[in-house]
Motif scaffolding. Structure first.
Motif, PDB file in Angstrom:
ATOM      1  N   ILE A  95      12.641  34.681  44.210  1.00 10.44           N
ATOM      2  CA  ILE A  95      13.250  35.647  45.148  1.00 10.44           C
ATOM      3  C   ILE A  95      13.570  34.965  46.469  1.00 10.44           C
ATOM      4  CG2 ILE A  95      12.703  37.617  46.661  1.00 10.44           C
ATOM      5  CD1 ILE A  95      11.397  38.966  44.238  1.00 10.44           C
ATOM      6  N   TYR A  96      12.610  34.212  47.014  1.00 13.81           N
ATOM      7  CA  TYR A  96      12.803  33.615  48.331  1.00 13.81           C
ATOM      8  C   TYR A  96      13.672  32.363  48.302  1.00 13.81           C
ATOM      9  CZ  TYR A  96       9.751  37.139  50.180  1.00 13.81           C
ATOM     10  OH  TYR A  96       9.232  38.360  50.550  1.00 13.81           O
ATOM     11  N   ALA A  97      14.065  31.927  47.115  1.00 13.08           N
ATOM     12  CA  ALA A  97      15.018  30.817  47.000  1.00 13.08           C
ATOM     13  C   ALA A  97      16.453  31.315  47.036  1.00 13.08           C
ATOM     14  CB  ALA A  97      14.773  30.039  45.707  1.00 13.08           C
ATOM     15  N   ASN A  98      16.632  32.632  47.037  1.00 18.84           N
ATOM     16  CA  ASN A  98      17.952  33.244  47.049  1.00 18.84           C
ATOM     17  C   ASN A  98      18.093  34.023  48.351  1.00 18.84           C
ATOM     18  OD1 ASN A  98      19.701  35.743  46.562  1.00 18.84           O
ATOM     19  ND2 ASN A  98      20.210  34.510  44.770  1.00 18.84           N
ATOM     20  N   ALA A  99      19.047  33.629  49.182  1.00 18.13           N
ATOM     21  CA  ALA A  99      19.191  34.238  50.513  1.00 18.13           C
ATOM     22  C   ALA A  99      19.391  35.750  50.442  1.00 18.13           C
ATOM     23  CB  ALA A  99      20.344  33.586  51.270  1.00 18.13           C
ATOM     24  N   ALA A 100      20.205  36.212  49.510  1.00 20.65           N
ATOM     25  CA  ALA A 100      20.472  37.652  49.400  1.00 20.65           C
ATOM     26  C   ALA A 100      19.204  38.421  49.022  1.00 20.65           C
ATOM     27  CB  ALA A 100      21.576  37.910  48.385  1.00 20.65           C
ATOM     28  N   LEU A 101      18.456  37.903  48.070  1.00 17.27           N
ATOM     29  CA  LEU A 101      17.226  38.592  47.658  1.00 17.27           C
ATOM     30  C   LEU A 101      16.143  38.482  48.735  1.00 17.27           C
ATOM     31  CD1 LEU A 101      16.742  37.969  43.831  1.00 17.27           C
ATOM     32  CD2 LEU A 101      17.582  39.983  45.019  1.00 17.27           C
ATOM     33  N   ALA A 102      16.100  37.368  49.429  1.00 14.32           N
ATOM     34  CA  ALA A 102      15.123  37.219  50.514  1.00 14.32           C
ATOM     35  C   ALA A 102      15.392  38.259  51.600  1.00 14.32           C
ATOM     36  CB  ALA A 102      15.170  35.809  51.083  1.00 14.32           C
ATOM     37  N   ALA A 103      16.657  38.515  51.881  1.00 13.66           N
ATOM     38  CA  ALA A 103      17.013  39.533  52.881  1.00 13.66           C
ATOM     39  C   ALA A 103      16.608  40.925  52.393  1.00 13.66           C
ATOM     40  CB  ALA A 103      18.509  39.484  53.172  1.00 13.66           C
ATOM     41  N   ILE A 104      16.809  41.195  51.130  1.00 13.20           N
ATOM     42  CA  ILE A 104      16.400  42.488  50.568  1.00 13.20           C
ATOM     43  C   ILE A 104      14.881  42.611  50.624  1.00 13.20           C
ATOM     44  CG2 ILE A 104      16.281  43.851  48.429  1.00 13.20           C
ATOM     45  CD1 ILE A 104      19.080  42.656  47.758  1.00 13.20           C
ATOM     46  N   ALA A 105      14.179  41.522  50.303  1.00 17.05           N
ATOM     47  CA  ALA A 105      12.712  41.527  50.307  1.00 17.05           C
ATOM     48  C   ALA A 105      12.150  41.831  51.687  1.00 17.05           C
ATOM     49  CB  ALA A 105      12.177  40.195  49.793  1.00 17.05           C
ATOM     50  N   ALA A 106      12.866  41.454  52.731  1.00 14.33           N
ATOM     51  CA  ALA A 106      12.406  41.738  54.093  1.00 14.33           C
ATOM     52  C   ALA A 106      12.308  43.246  54.329  1.00 14.33           C
ATOM     53  CB  ALA A 106      13.338  41.094  55.109  1.00 14.33           C
ATOM     54  N   ASP A 107      13.182  44.004  53.661  1.00 14.58           N
ATOM     55  CA  ASP A 107      13.169  45.467  53.786  1.00 14.58           C
ATOM     56  C   ASP A 107      12.410  46.148  52.659  1.00 14.58           C
ATOM     57  OD1 ASP A 107      14.696  45.499  56.120  1.00 14.58           O
ATOM     58  OD2 ASP A 107      16.583  45.479  55.000  1.00 14.58           O
ATOM     59  N   SER A 108      12.575  45.618  51.432  1.00 16.81           N
ATOM     60  CA  SER A 108      11.980  46.262  50.265  1.00 16.81           C
ATOM     61  C   SER A 108      11.644  45.224  49.206  1.00 16.81           C
ATOM     62  CB  SER A 108      12.957  47.300  49.682  1.00 16.81           C
ATOM     63  OG  SER A 108      12.506  47.742  48.428  1.00 16.81           O
TER      64      SER A 108
ATOM     65  N   ASP B   3      10.011  45.782  46.542  1.00 22.76           N
ATOM     66  CA  ASP B   3      10.261  46.401  45.242  1.00 22.76           C
ATOM     67  C   ASP B   3      11.743  46.282  44.865  1.00 22.76           C
ATOM     68  OD1 ASP B   3       9.292  47.851  42.952  1.00 22.76           O
ATOM     69  OD2 ASP B   3      10.362  49.606  43.735  1.00 22.76           O
ATOM     70  N   GLY B   4      12.631  46.465  45.843  1.00 23.98           N
ATOM     71  CA  GLY B   4      14.067  46.329  45.590  1.00 23.98           C
ATOM     72  C   GLY B   4      14.433  44.910  45.194  1.00 23.98           C
ATOM     73  N   ALA B   5      13.838  43.930  45.847  1.00 22.25           N
ATOM     74  CA  ALA B   5      14.103  42.525  45.508  1.00 22.25           C
ATOM     75  C   ALA B   5      13.580  42.202  44.112  1.00 22.25           C
ATOM     76  CB  ALA B   5      13.467  41.607  46.545  1.00 22.25           C
ATOM     77  N   ARG B   6      12.391  42.716  43.783  1.00 29.73           N
ATOM     78  CA  ARG B   6      11.845  42.488  42.437  1.00 29.73           C
ATOM     79  C   ARG B   6      12.765  43.081  41.382  1.00 29.73           C
ATOM     80  NH1 ARG B   6       6.516  43.682  44.748  1.00 29.73           N
ATOM     81  NH2 ARG B   6       6.898  45.857  44.191  1.00 29.73           N
ATOM     82  N   LYS B   7      13.270  44.282  41.635  1.00 25.31           N
ATOM     83  CA  LYS B   7      14.158  44.937  40.671  1.00 25.31           C
ATOM     84  C   LYS B   7      15.453  44.153  40.498  1.00 25.31           C
ATOM     85  CE  LYS B   7      16.349  49.286  39.384  1.00 25.31           C
ATOM     86  NZ  LYS B   7      17.249  48.582  38.544  1.00 25.31           N
ATOM     87  N   GLN B   8      16.018  43.675  41.586  1.00 30.23           N
ATOM     88  CA  GLN B   8      17.261  42.900  41.477  1.00 30.23           C
ATOM     89  C   GLN B   8      17.038  41.588  40.742  1.00 30.23           C
ATOM     90  OE1 GLN B   8      20.101  42.498  44.496  1.00 30.23           O
ATOM     91  NE2 GLN B   8      20.130  44.665  44.990  1.00 30.23           N
ATOM     92  N   LEU B   9      15.902  40.937  41.005  1.00 30.70           N
ATOM     93  CA  LEU B   9      15.580  39.722  40.262  1.00 30.70           C
ATOM     94  C   LEU B   9      15.420  40.048  38.786  1.00 30.70           C
ATOM     95  CD1 LEU B   9      14.801  36.749  39.913  1.00 30.70           C
ATOM     96  CD2 LEU B   9      12.444  37.402  40.485  1.00 30.70           C
ATOM     97  N   ALA B  10      14.681  41.104  38.483  1.00 31.04           N
ATOM     98  CA  ALA B  10      14.467  41.494  37.087  1.00 31.04           C
ATOM     99  C   ALA B  10      15.802  41.796  36.400  1.00 31.04           C
ATOM    100  CB  ALA B  10      13.530  42.697  37.008  1.00 31.04           C
ATOM    101  N   ASP B  11      16.698  42.490  37.090  1.00 30.63           N
ATOM    102  CA  ASP B  11      18.015  42.789  36.514  1.00 30.63           C
ATOM    103  C   ASP B  11      18.807  41.507  36.241  1.00 30.63           C
ATOM    104  OD1 ASP B  11      17.486  45.504  36.531  1.00 30.63           O
ATOM    105  OD2 ASP B  11      18.578  45.882  38.399  1.00 30.63           O
ATOM    106  N   ALA B  12      18.768  40.569  37.181  1.00 30.53           N
ATOM    107  CA  ALA B  12      19.468  39.293  36.986  1.00 30.53           C
ATOM    108  C   ALA B  12      18.872  38.528  35.808  1.00 30.53           C
ATOM    109  CB  ALA B  12      19.393  38.440  38.259  1.00 30.53           C
TER     110      ALA B  12
END
Length: 174
Positions: free
Chosen positions: A14-27, A29-38
């Motif tokens: 998650i933290y190796a991807n700038a977009a997901l890292a930004a999402i993780a700063a807010d949520s 759970d949202g970052a985990r879901k996006q990683l899982a979907d990818a």
């Protein structure tokens, strides 16, 4: 048949991807879901059986869990167990359970990579995993979307000429 497992250090990726890292700063759970979907999409397009592991070692009383999420396995470690510990144990067990299976671990943690290599598993950095995911997506887009001829109206090709003519007349008010 030989299986190829991909064990993913979830937060590391998650933290190796700038977009997901930004999402993780807010949520987170949202970052985990996006990683899982990818990873689900990647699993569908690749040869890997995917296991993604998330740290929950700081969760007081956490019992850990293993669950299916569409076509991948998601693991949340138990209290006092890091994702690295779980990944090391899983890589070791998988490599010993069936010598024909291949195991690759996605992490950018250097120490973890060395331990994984000692267990006979392969490694891929978090950044390289994202490159492989994007490359696979692009390959599928080119193969199935961009090079697929688009029919103007595929339903129309199923009709006999007389019915197609009547529908055109109705459509254009004749």
């Amino acid at each position: 048949m030989r299986s190829h497992y991909l064990i993913v250090d979830g937060y590391n990726v998650i933290y190796a991807n700038a977009a997901l890292a930004a999402i993780a700063a807010d949520s987170l759970d949202g970052a985990r879901k996006q990683l899982a979907d990818a990873l689900c999409e990647f699993r569908a397009l690749s040869r890997y059986r995917v296991i993604v592991v998330f740290d929950a070692h700081l969760v007081a009383g956490g019992e850990g869990s293993v669950q299916k999420y569409r076509n991948i396995t998601m693991v949340f470690t138990k209290e006092a167990e890091t994702a690295d510990q779980y990944i090391e144990r899983a890589a070791y067990k998988l490599s010993r359970s069936n010598v024909r299976d291949k195991i690759t671990v996605a992490t950018s943690d250097t120490l973890e990579q060395l331990i994984i290599l000692a267990h006979g598993a392969g490694r891929i950095s978090a950044e390289d995993l994202w490159k492989e995911i994007e490359s696979t997506r692009q390959e599928m887009r080119e193969k199935y979307v961009e090079n697929r001829p688009i029919k103007k109206n595929p339903f129309e090709s199923l009709l006999d000429p007389e019915t197609a003519k009547k529908l055109d007349e109705m459509r254009y008010g004749k």
